[in-house]
Design an enzyme around this catalytic site. Structure first.
Site, PDB file in Angstrom:
ATOM      1  N   LYS A   1      25.447 -12.038  -2.787  1.00  0.00           N
ATOM      2  CA  LYS A   1      24.218 -11.624  -2.017  1.00  0.00           C
ATOM      3  C   LYS A   1      24.246 -10.211  -1.560  1.00  0.00           C
ATOM      4  O   LYS A   1      25.390  -9.890  -0.931  1.00  0.00           O
ATOM      5  CB  LYS A   1      23.583 -12.211  -1.162  1.00  0.00           C
ATOM      6  CG  LYS A   1      22.517 -11.806  -0.308  1.00  0.00           C
ATOM      7  CD  LYS A   1      21.145 -11.952  -1.426  1.00  0.00           C
ATOM      8  CE  LYS A   1      19.996 -11.064  -0.842  1.00  0.00           C
ATOM      9  NZ  LYS A   1      18.806 -11.071  -1.844  1.00  0.00           N
TER      10      LYS A   1
ATOM     11  N   ASN B   1      23.146  -1.854  -4.753  1.00  0.00           N
ATOM     12  CA  ASN B   1      21.813  -2.312  -5.266  1.00  0.00           C
ATOM     13  C   ASN B   1      20.696  -1.142  -4.715  1.00  0.00           C
ATOM     14  O   ASN B   1      20.429  -0.650  -3.688  1.00  0.00           O
ATOM     15  CB  ASN B   1      21.439  -3.299  -4.394  1.00  0.00           C
ATOM     16  CG  ASN B   1      20.150  -4.271  -4.956  1.00  0.00           C
ATOM     17  OD1 ASN B   1      19.366  -3.553  -5.754  1.00  0.00           O
ATOM     18  ND2 ASN B   1      19.816  -5.299  -4.590  1.00  0.00           N
TER      19      ASN B   1
ATOM     20  N   CYS C   1      16.123  -3.162  -4.762  1.00  0.00           N
ATOM     21  CA  CYS C   1      15.457  -4.184  -4.117  1.00  0.00           C
ATOM     22  C   CYS C   1      13.920  -4.043  -3.951  1.00  0.00           C
ATOM     23  O   CYS C   1      13.502  -3.018  -3.540  1.00  0.00           O
ATOM     24  CB  CYS C   1      16.137  -4.431  -2.683  1.00  0.00           C
ATOM     25  SG  CYS C   1      15.321  -5.809  -1.641  1.00  0.00           S
TER      26      CYS C   1
ATOM     27  N   ASN D   1      17.341  -5.841 -12.176  1.00  0.00           N
ATOM     28  CA  ASN D   1      16.757  -6.522 -11.340  1.00  0.00           C
ATOM     29  C   ASN D   1      15.524  -7.225 -11.537  1.00  0.00           C
ATOM     30  O   ASN D   1      15.106  -7.371 -12.609  1.00  0.00           O
ATOM     31  CB  ASN D   1      16.766  -5.529 -10.021  1.00  0.00           C
ATOM     32  CG  ASN D   1      17.016  -6.375  -8.583  1.00  0.00           C
ATOM     33  OD1 ASN D   1      16.440  -7.247  -8.502  1.00  0.00           O
ATOM     34  ND2 ASN D   1      17.608  -5.683  -7.853  1.00  0.00           N
TER      35      ASN D   1
END
Ligand SMILES: O=C(O)c1[nH]c(=O)[nH]c(=O)c1I
Length: 310
Positions: A44, A127, A130, A193
């Site tokens: 995660k 990432n 998000c 994503n």
């Protein structure tokens, strides 16, 4: 029963892995992925400090996929670095992925400095996409910021780094983002994503609590968008930058198509959420059957070889 693959010098016993965020927040979940038919796992997305995330219910499935507005709940970087050290000690020859991000630009550099200083030996995924931190835009939709961040990151970061991208929908955006990415020694890009900020309604009400029901869409309904992003970047990026294809993988055919579009590894999210870790074995079996029927011995026999209509 497995279809091996690689990204640079990192070899994977199987080309399947989880999508970051699904079944990978706690060590017990990572252990289940580690013991599954997946060739590796990604954590995660971690932030410097642990986060609760958004109020529940924040993840729901619907006929054609899933919607989530988790809000970046995670155990904090130290937890994942320790867990990864333990998994690596148990399986020295296996390569794992660590996903990280932060909510302020300066903290992005801080978390990557901490990863750089750690003993982590796998691949790091920054990432940039998000969609669910309230008040925060998806970084990769801002080309200038993305370029500035990558420039500064690569001034100090020496481990293998990839980026998680949101979906793009316009050739000029594929061009602009590819031009930025090609300027940096990235190990890979992970496309895509979740499709940010969809809305799922049941009767007259939204199905998740945060953000008045708005959340990232995954699953069957995003496969065509995911394939387009995988192939658009495969067409544009230097061959040294590998592609991980994530989005809409429900069966072996979908895995095959991601690879056909150029993916070296394939991430599974919603299907993992719905079916559990057993999905990796069934997806592998289905992929192997397709490859056998077509006479393909390995991924490289068909990776990126999508046919156009002449
Ligand atoms: O809400 C989340 O935690 C989340 N949800 C997503 O769908 N993608 C992401 O990158 C993240 I950090």
């Amino acid at each position: 029963m497995a279809v091996p693959s690689q990204i640079h010098h990192f070899h994977f016993s199987n080309c399947l892995m989880n999508a970051s965020g699904v079944s990978c927040e706690r060590k017990e979940e990572l252990a289940a992925l580690d013991d599954s038919a997946a060739g590796t796992f990604i954590t995660k997305t971690a932030t410097l400090e642990a986060r609760e995330g958004n109020p529940q219910p924040r993840v729901e499935t619907f006929a054609l996929g899933s919607i989530n507005s988790s809000g970046l709940p995670n155990q904090g970087l130290p937890y994942y670095l320790q867990a990864l050290a333990d998994f690596q000690a148990a399986k020295p020859d296996k390569t794992y992925f660590l996903s990280v991000t932060e909510l302020e630009e300066e903290k992005i550099y801080k978390i990557l400095e901490e990863v750089e200083a750690s003993d982590f030996k796998g691949l790091v995924e920054l990432n940039l996409s998000c969609p669910n931190v309230i008040g925060k835009p998806q970084i990769a939709y801002d080309f200038e910021t993305t370029d500035r961040i990558l420039k500064r990151v690569f001034s100090f970061f020496t481990k293998s780094l990839g980026v998680k991208l949101p979906p793009f929908f316009d050739p000029s955006h594929f061009d602009q983002m590819a031009d930025i990415l090609n300027a940096y020694p990235l190990a890979y890009v992970n496309c895509i994503n979740s499709v940010g900020n969809g809305l799922v309604i049941h009767d007259e009400q939204v199905v998740i609590k945060p953000k008045q029901g708005f959340g990232g869409i995954g699953g069957e309904t995003i496969k065509e968008t995911a394939l387009a992003n995988v192939h658009a970047f495969y067409q544009r990026l230097r061959p040294e930058i590998a592609i991980i294809g994530t989005g809409g993988v429900c069966d072996g055919r979908d895995v095959f198509e991601h690879i056909l579009c150029g993916a070296s590894m394939v991430g599974v999210g919603t299907t993992l959420y719905e079916e559990g870790e057993g999905c990796f074995a069934s997806l592998t079996e289905e992929l192997e059957a397709i490859m056998k029927e077509k006479g393909y011995q390995s991924i490289e026999d068909f990776r990126g070889k999508l046919k156009y209509m002449d």
